[in-house]
Write an enzyme that holds these catalytic residues in place. Structure first.
Site, PDB file in Angstrom:
ATOM      1  N   TRP A  74      38.640  53.102  62.507  1.00  0.00           N
ATOM      2  CA  TRP A  74      39.554  52.539  61.799  1.00  0.00           C
ATOM      3  C   TRP A  74      39.013  51.799  60.667  1.00  0.00           C
ATOM      4  O   TRP A  74      39.492  50.835  60.323  1.00  0.00           O
ATOM      5  CB  TRP A  74      40.372  51.865  62.881  1.00  0.00           C
ATOM      6  N   GLU A  99      49.061  54.863  76.821  1.00  0.00           N
ATOM      7  CA  GLU A  99      50.497  55.226  76.478  1.00  0.00           C
ATOM      8  C   GLU A  99      51.118  56.406  77.130  1.00  0.00           C
ATOM      9  O   GLU A  99      50.533  57.597  77.163  1.00  0.00           O
ATOM     10  CB  GLU A  99      50.711  55.437  74.725  1.00  0.00           C
ATOM     11  N   SER A 133      48.266  41.563  72.293  1.00  0.00           N
ATOM     12  CA  SER A 133      48.918  40.935  71.206  1.00  0.00           C
ATOM     13  C   SER A 133      50.215  40.438  71.327  1.00  0.00           C
ATOM     14  O   SER A 133      51.011  41.151  71.990  1.00  0.00           O
ATOM     15  CB  SER A 133      48.809  41.326  69.919  1.00  0.00           C
ATOM     16  N   HIS A 151      56.743  50.441  70.171  1.00  0.00           N
ATOM     17  CA  HIS A 151      57.023  50.830  68.549  1.00  0.00           C
ATOM     18  C   HIS A 151      58.397  51.033  68.417  1.00  0.00           C
ATOM     19  O   HIS A 151      58.845  51.519  67.314  1.00  0.00           O
ATOM     20  CB  HIS A 151      56.122  52.094  68.223  1.00  0.00           C
ATOM     21  N   GLU A 161      55.265  47.765  48.733  1.00  0.00           N
ATOM     22  CA  GLU A 161      56.720  47.744  48.471  1.00  0.00           C
ATOM     23  C   GLU A 161      57.723  48.273  49.310  1.00  0.00           C
ATOM     24  O   GLU A 161      58.820  47.928  49.726  1.00  0.00           O
ATOM     25  CB  GLU A 161      57.033  48.002  47.006  1.00  0.00           C
ATOM     26  N   LEU A 162      57.191  49.479  49.803  1.00  0.00           N
ATOM     27  CA  LEU A 162      58.061  50.322  50.681  1.00  0.00           C
ATOM     28  C   LEU A 162      57.969  49.441  52.083  1.00  0.00           C
ATOM     29  O   LEU A 162      59.186  49.732  52.894  1.00  0.00           O
ATOM     30  CB  LEU A 162      57.247  51.751  50.955  1.00  0.00           C
TER      31      LEU A 162
END
Length: 763
Positions: A570, A674, A442, A703, A17-18
């Site tokens: 992950w 990065e 991606s 980001h 929901e957040l």
């Protein structure tokens, strides 16, 4: 009586929901009041989920990041976000992501937002926090509004609240000086603000405050040890009781320091080993509470409750009411509720425990300690049966996989020729210009892509229809890249739900959840696959999609894979064998895929290892063991190819300077990494280390929705060229583009390509 408490609860909600509320607000599709209402509803529900506890955390809920929350509470937001439209929440989001909601950014067309705060990993987890920024002129001014509002909400609901703060020493340790200032020199300015906050909480009638100092499980220089003494002697006269919380590891040489700080209680994590506990029981002053993290806050396996009670009962007898029990750390790192998993295989589900179930486990342990095992006999018997069934399951053990790992030799990890010879062969057929351009893999996951995937899974779209939809998206992605004039293309990964889950779905030894979402940063959530057994690859996983993409263009097409270390780090990983063994199994599976891609004519293959660093032990003295098997796993996966095949790898959002030599040992032909948010700070590593291969320091912060200027990207690359020969530099974004919109991606990449072309002219 043994007391129970929790260090923190997942905040995203069982149905994310957040996430959806944040993204709707940022797009201007919902109001601030609607966003705040979602926060109130989630907090209420999560406090209800923790109703079995004696003390419940308050202040652990965040609209983006708990470290950024602490920066806001301390009045330490960067100067660059001041002077904008809007209020404190707008500035909060500007630090987090470069801009707030569209409704608050009417001026954005002229200013383009601001630089978002740097992100890095929270210790050795996959959670990203916003790094606090310090300068010589940094001052701290208390703003307790957020915490007091949540405290008032909890009190109104009858919650026995334990406010949660990040401790002052850890806060300074995890931040960065933006000039030549000494972070510890700021401690005398910081401590009065903490003292003021604790006074306000005392005035509110708060009895206990949890103050998190996880850096106590790391190796501390003498000045940082002294900082702990200074900080807690300054705070010792506050009228609340402080529970000093450590987690993610053991105290070891910091035991004496931690036990003798003037606080009312100490929390330690014993899920990774109990070496600390025996000595702590002798060191701990008789008036102090000892809280033990006896249930993993980072993994999803059922706790062996009988096994825990075997060693915990004597401790409870010794400490009595001074013993508290809790999860090892905040449950931020696990999904919310296993009961939602209505499609999971029954045997696997019976082995698992999510956040709500961990509360139930804690209650069983407390009941057994306070009233005897007989009072919860049925629960303990059911737990024992589940634990035994997991370890005895034939689905967990595959003799053929174990034999393949035993047959690994060092030669499997070596390329045929050294880099200097390989790169000549690769250049002869790639024929790339100076400063070649590419992306990380991606491209935007559009509504159409998600709808096609949803329809396919629900049976509304057959396999042929799904394949046609994905091929259309791949074709579109290829055409867009050709129009942008990128040099090395990618297929865009339209068919992939997640860079780890996608591969896990095609490997034996994995299971999956429907609702096992975990927050990675902000509104970004991931659903880690569950590595429960020995891993093998039944069939090729990416070859068909990559071949189709290559058929659509004459330009080089990268095959895109996730590396074994990242898949491991992950995932929720089995705890019944060393992680290194599971990693070698994954490496053998990825190696098979690499070789099949090469056989299919794919001559550029990227193997992402975004999570290499976060697997590091928190103590440097233990790094070498991890790096040895992690680097060996990558080499095992990557290095079976011919010299002419170019191997890329990618890493993002971690500090790499101190392991740059190990990264070089991976021997990838090209690494993309990065550097944009940190303003090329990574390149400081090359002052003392001559990186031998090619590198693409990311120039575009994906980001943030902000679109970087061509000038900014050129400046970053010129900085890079001061340390790395221009002929070994690539130009690329700092990460994949799946979370962005095409309307953002196209102009940003146009500028990136233009920057590369301008650099070529000046070369």
């Amino acid at each position: 009586m043994v007391l129970t408490h929790n260090l923190g609860f997942p905040r995203i909600g069982g149905a994310r929901e957040l996430k959806f509320a944040l993204e709707s607000y940022w797009k201007g599709q919902s109001s601030r009041d609607e966003l705040l209402a979602v926060g109130i509803a989630l907090r209420r529900r999560h406090w209800q989920d923790q109703a079995v506890l004696d003390l419940t955390p308050v202040g652990d809920f965040s609209f983006y990041d708990q470290v950024l929350d602490m920066s806001e509470t301390l009045g330490n937001l960067p100067e660059r976000v001041h002077g904008f439209h809007g209020d404190a929440l707008d500035n909060y989001f500007r630090v987090a992501r470069g801009r707030s909601a569209q409704s608050a950014e009417g001026h954005a067309s002229c200013c383009g937002g601001v630089a978002a705060g740097e992100m890095t990993k929270w210790f050795d987890t996959n959670y990203h926090y916003i790094v606090p920024e310090f300068t010589t002129d940094t001052t701290f001014v208390l703003d307790a509004t957020r915490l007091l509002a949540q405290l008032a909400e909890a009190r109104a609901l009858g919650v026995n609240a334990k406010p949660v703060l990040i401790g002052p020493v850890t806060y300074l340790a995890i931040g960065k000086a933006k000039d030549d200032s000494n972070r510890l020199a700021l401690l005398p300015r910081l401590l009065p603000v903490y003292g003021q906050l604790l006074k306000i909480l005392a005035d509110q009638g708060v009895e206990w405050v949890q103050i998190d100092e996880p850096i106590l499980v790391t190796e501390l220089a003498p000045e940082w040890q002294q900082a702990f003494e200074q900080a807690y002697h300054h705070l010792k006269n506050c009228r609340v009781k402080l529970l000093l919380a450590t987690y993610f590891g053991q105290l070891l040489e910091n035991r004496h320091l931690a036990t003798h700080l003037p606080v009312a209680g100490l929390h330690i994590d014993v899920t990774g080993g109990r070496e600390d506990l025996t000595l702590l029981l002798d060191l701990l002053p008789e008036h102090k509470v000892l809280s033990l993290g006896v249930i993993s806050g980072r993994n999803i396996w059922k706790t062996d409750l009988n096994g825990v009670l075997d060693w915990l009962e004597p401790v409870a007898k010794r400490l009595g009411e001074r013993l508290w029990i809790a999860p090892s750390c905040s449950l931020l790192h696990v999904p919310v509720d296993l009961d939602r998993e209505d499609a999971m295989e029954a045997d696997v589900k019976s082995w698992l425990s999510f956040a709500r179930q961990k509360m139930e486990e804690l209650a069983v342990l407390a009941q057994a300690l306070n009233n005897g095992r007989a009072s919860v006999q049925s629960a303990l018997e059911a737990n024992r049966a589940a634990i035994d069934a997991r370890y005895q399951s034939p689905r967990v053990n595959n003799p053929a996989v174990k034999a393949a790992v035993a047959a690994i030799t060092p030669e499997l990890g070596h390329r045929h020729s050294a880099y200097a010879r390989r790169i000549e062969k690769q250049a002869a057929w790639l024929k790339l210009p100076a400063y070649p351009t590419t992306t990380i893999g991606s491209f935007p996951q559009t509504t159409e892509i998600r709808q096609a995937r949803s329809d396919y899974k629900a049976g509304r779209l057959d396999e042929a229809g799904y394949r046609a939809a994905m091929q259309a998206e791949i074709t579109r992605c290829v055409r867009e890249q050709e129009a942008l004039d990128l040099d090395v293309l990618v297929h865009g990964e339209a068919e992939r739900n997640d860079m780890v889950e996608y591969f896990g779905e095609q490997l034996d030894g994995y299971a999956f959840s429907r609702f096992g979402w975990v927050q990675s940063y902000g509104s970004r959530c991931v659903k880690p696959p569950i590595l429960f057994g020995d891993i093998c690859r039944p069939q090729p996983m990416t070859v068909t999609w990559t071949q189709y993409a290559q058929s659509q263009t004459q330009r080089p097409m990268k095959g895109m894979l996730t590396g074994p270390v990242t898949i491991l780090n992950w995932s929720f990983v089995r705890d019944d064998q060393p992680r290194s063994v599971s990693c070698y199994q994954l490496a053998l599976a990825i190696r098979e895929e690499v070789l099949d891609l090469e056989k299919a004519g794919v001559r550029v293959i990227q193997i992402d290892e975004a999570a290499l660093r976060e697997g590091l032990p928190l103590r440097k003295s233990q790094w070498r063991t991890y790096l040895d098997w992690a680097v060996e796993s990558f080499r095992l996966a990557a290095n079976g190819v011919a010299d002419e095949t170019q191997i890329h790898t990618h890493m993002c959002y971690s500090e790499f300077n101190d392991i740059i030599a190990s990264i070089a040992e991976m021997d990838a032909d090209v690494i993309t990494i990065e550097t944009s948010r940190s303003d090329m700070e990574l390149l400081d590593a090359f002052d003392a280390f001559s990186y031998p291969n090619q590198i693409g320091p990311g120039v575009y912060d994906i980001h943030s929705p902000n679109i970087p200027t061509q000038q900014h990207m050129e400046q970053l690359m010129r900085k890079a060229a001061e340390r790395i020969p221009a002929e070994r530099l690539w130009v690329n974004p700092d990460c994949g583009l799946k979370t962005r919109q095409w309307a953002e991606v196209i102009p940003a990449l146009k500028r990136m390509v233009a920057a590369a072309k301008a650099l070529r002219q000046g070369a």
